[in-house]
Structures are given as structure tokens and as C-alpha cells.
Design an enzyme around this catalytic site. Sequence first.
Site, mmCIF file in Angstrom:
data_model
loop_
_atom_site.group_PDB
_atom_site.id
_atom_site.type_symbol
_atom_site.label_atom_id
_atom_site.label_comp_id
_atom_site.label_asym_id
_atom_site.label_seq_id
_atom_site.Cartn_x
_atom_site.Cartn_y
_atom_site.Cartn_z
ATOM 1 N N CYS A 275 12.414 28.396 20.645
ATOM 2 C CA CYS A 275 11.768 27.082 20.726
ATOM 3 C C CYS A 275 10.842 26.783 19.548
ATOM 4 O O CYS A 275 11.111 25.897 18.742
ATOM 5 C CB CYS A 275 11.004 26.955 22.043
ATOM 6 S SG CYS A 275 12.078 26.881 23.491
ATOM 7 N N LYS B 31 9.259 17.529 24.395
ATOM 8 C CA LYS B 31 9.416 18.974 24.257
ATOM 9 C C LYS B 31 9.262 19.405 22.800
ATOM 10 O O LYS B 31 8.600 20.409 22.497
ATOM 11 C CB LYS B 31 10.789 19.404 24.794
ATOM 12 C CG LYS B 31 11.122 20.874 24.586
ATOM 13 C CD LYS B 31 10.140 21.781 25.304
ATOM 14 C CE LYS B 31 10.388 23.256 24.963
ATOM 15 N NZ LYS B 31 11.657 23.758 25.504
#
Length: 423
Positions: free
Chosen positions: A271, A217
Site C-alpha cells: 500500500c 485510500k
Amino acid sequence: MTIQPFKRISVIGLGYIGLPTAAMFASRKVEVIGVDVNSRTVDTINRGGIHIVEPDLDMIVHASVHEGYLRATLEPEPAEAFLIAVPTPFKGDDHEPDLHYIESAAKTIAPVLCAGNLVVLESTSPVGATEAMAGWLAQARPDLSFPQDAGETSDIRIAHCPERVLPGKVMQELISNDRVIGGMTRRCSERAAELYGTFVTGECVIATGPRVAEMAKLTENSFRDVNIAFANELSMICDRLDMDVWELIRLANRHPRVNILQPGPGVGGHCIAVDPWFIVASAPAEARLIAMAREVNDAKPGWVLEKVRAAIGAHLSQNPDRTAREVTVAIYGLAFKPDIDDLRESPALDIARRIAAEHVGPLRIVEPNVTTLPEGLGAGVLCDLTEIRAEVHVMLVDHKDFKNAPRPDGQIVDARGVWKDAH
């Protein structure tokens, strides 16, 4: 062996990822207990409402609550699986990962855990966070066994499965996107894959462990951050050389193996603006390019602010009888990306606050996705697009509402290329 379906799931943290995930499970007729520390959030959900903007989420939450499959609470209750979706911010200004929300969530659910439960960390996390969570759980429940000590025979299964969705398309991408699952043992991974198989039509890909899943990720978002930094650096070079960066990128992208992204006022969201620093924290000597890209993107708001100062100065130079107090600045967009209400790590909001802190004249703000302005905008006034009358116009977010609007008169600072003829 017969696979036992999950009958009750608990989601810890009902924010931009937790609530859509909870709603998705509930839409599949699974009982879901959502846990959040905010009583207003809990009350809103239990009325069948939502506290965030995400297309289609309101309908699913409303139906799930009224059909009895989704309920929110301030305290955890027993369940068969627990999904932790809480924030992972920094400590101070040195970008050190702060895991205290994960630790708090682990200690909160520990009293209600029982043998056979699955705990999945969904929060985007630095490498090693899932193992740290398992350690906190083991400390709180010495009567249960955990994978780090008991391996495949553990009472509790632990896995990491990071979200990989785009705000504005969360409800579709939760279903269709592949999921990367890193369990602490093979059985942990398989049980987590069974959980997500409740609604995921994409492939549940099993990694060799939670560290690889965590790193996957972080790598995805760091890749995008590096590419955005390239585009942002190009925009500053083109400005110095008096070129249109959007024309340049359009021409360069005609090459069959070139796909340069679009520049902007910086990088926002929880993010992309955060995850690369987790890699840098894990391997600072090696992550030189990743760190440099972060520095380029973090510096872009300051560069835009300089352009705003220059635009105000240009207007005053053209109108020497006026003062800065008589110059109205209009800001278009506060969210971190188009057509959402998410202000987390938003460079547009950062720029707006910095303008508000130093500009002595009126400040008008157009943000169609919020009803009240966040703190830190001084005397800024939230306005409709049709109400704007200003001498300096600052385009920060290319919301769809802005794209068809005519180019305004006055000084232009366009960080998104909406008014290309102004360059």
C-alpha cells in the site's frame, strides 16, 4: 422495503486481504466461495489451513472450513455478491498502474453474474479503476445492465470499498475500522453497506462515488508516506551532522502539535510504497510533494547499502590481514514491517538482495517469521538469532525478537534504532 441478507458471497483473490475478508464473512455463518488462481492456496484452505501469517486467521479459517461455511476453488461459482481483492502492481519502472489482474478477475466472474448481484472492488486502485471494471463487465455481459448505462435500475450493482487494515491486526481492524464505500449509484452504495454490515462494527461511510472512495485510500497512504519521508530525510541529515536521529525525534515530539514518525530503511508493503504513485499517475503536474516523498523513501535502501559498504570497509581497515571473503555480514529482518511474514515491496529484502549480490563473504540472515529464504539472496543462510556470529550487523526490521537481544560486537548499521547506543 425488506433488506435481503446475503446468503452466498464470493471473494476473488485469497491473499493477505481476500482470505481474512472471506474468513470474516464465513465466521458470521455466511456461505463463502473463495476463488484463487493458485491451486496450492486452494488446497491449503480446503484442508482448513492458511498460506499466510496473520494472528487469529488460522483459527477462523479452520473453523469456517470444517463447519462448511468457507470453501476455495479455482473457478468462480454463482453468488449474490462478488468481492475482488487482487493485486494492482505497476507496469515496468515508470509506475504506471497495471489493472490487468482486476480486468482478469472481472472477466472471470462475468459468466456467472445474474441480475441482482453486487460486485465490489476491494483492491486499492487508481482513480477510475472501478468504472473501468464496470466497463469490462458490461462488455462481457451485454445481456445485463450496469450502472454506467442504466443508473439506479441496473441489473448489477457496482461499488468500491478499499481495505484499510494493518498487517498483524487484520482480523481486529476488519471489524472495527470504518469503511469508505463508493457505489456507482446510491443503491449500489447502500447494497454494499448492507454487505459489510454483516460483520463491520465501524461506520460504513458512503462517498459521493467510487472515484472519491478510490482517492480516499490513496490519500491515507500518501499522507503516511510523506510523513515517513520526512523522518527518513531527517535520519540522513542527522547522520551528516553526527546526531542521533531517534533522540532528535523524541525531543521534537515533546511539542504538543508535533508527531514525527520513526525512520527506517525505506517504505514497504503493497500500500504505502505503491498507492502514492497512483495519485502521481493521475495528476503528475500537481502531485509534486507526493512524488518527492516517494523518491526520498525509494532512495533510502541505497543509502543504507552505502552504510553497509562503509561498515565492511571499516572492519577491513581495522583488520588489514583479512579479506572481504572472511567478513560475515548478518542481516536482521526481511519483512516490510515488524512481526509479520509479508515481504511485498520490502525495503529490507531489497537491501538484503543487493548485499548478497555484491558481498563475497558469508551472509547470515535472521527472519523469525519465515521458514525458507526468498529468491535472490545468493548464498545467504537463514539462522536463528542465537546462532549469529558476524563482523557486520545490519538491523533492518525491529521484530520483537530483536528488541531485547543484546547489542552484538562488531560494526553496526542500525536502520531502526534498536541498538541506539551504537550511534
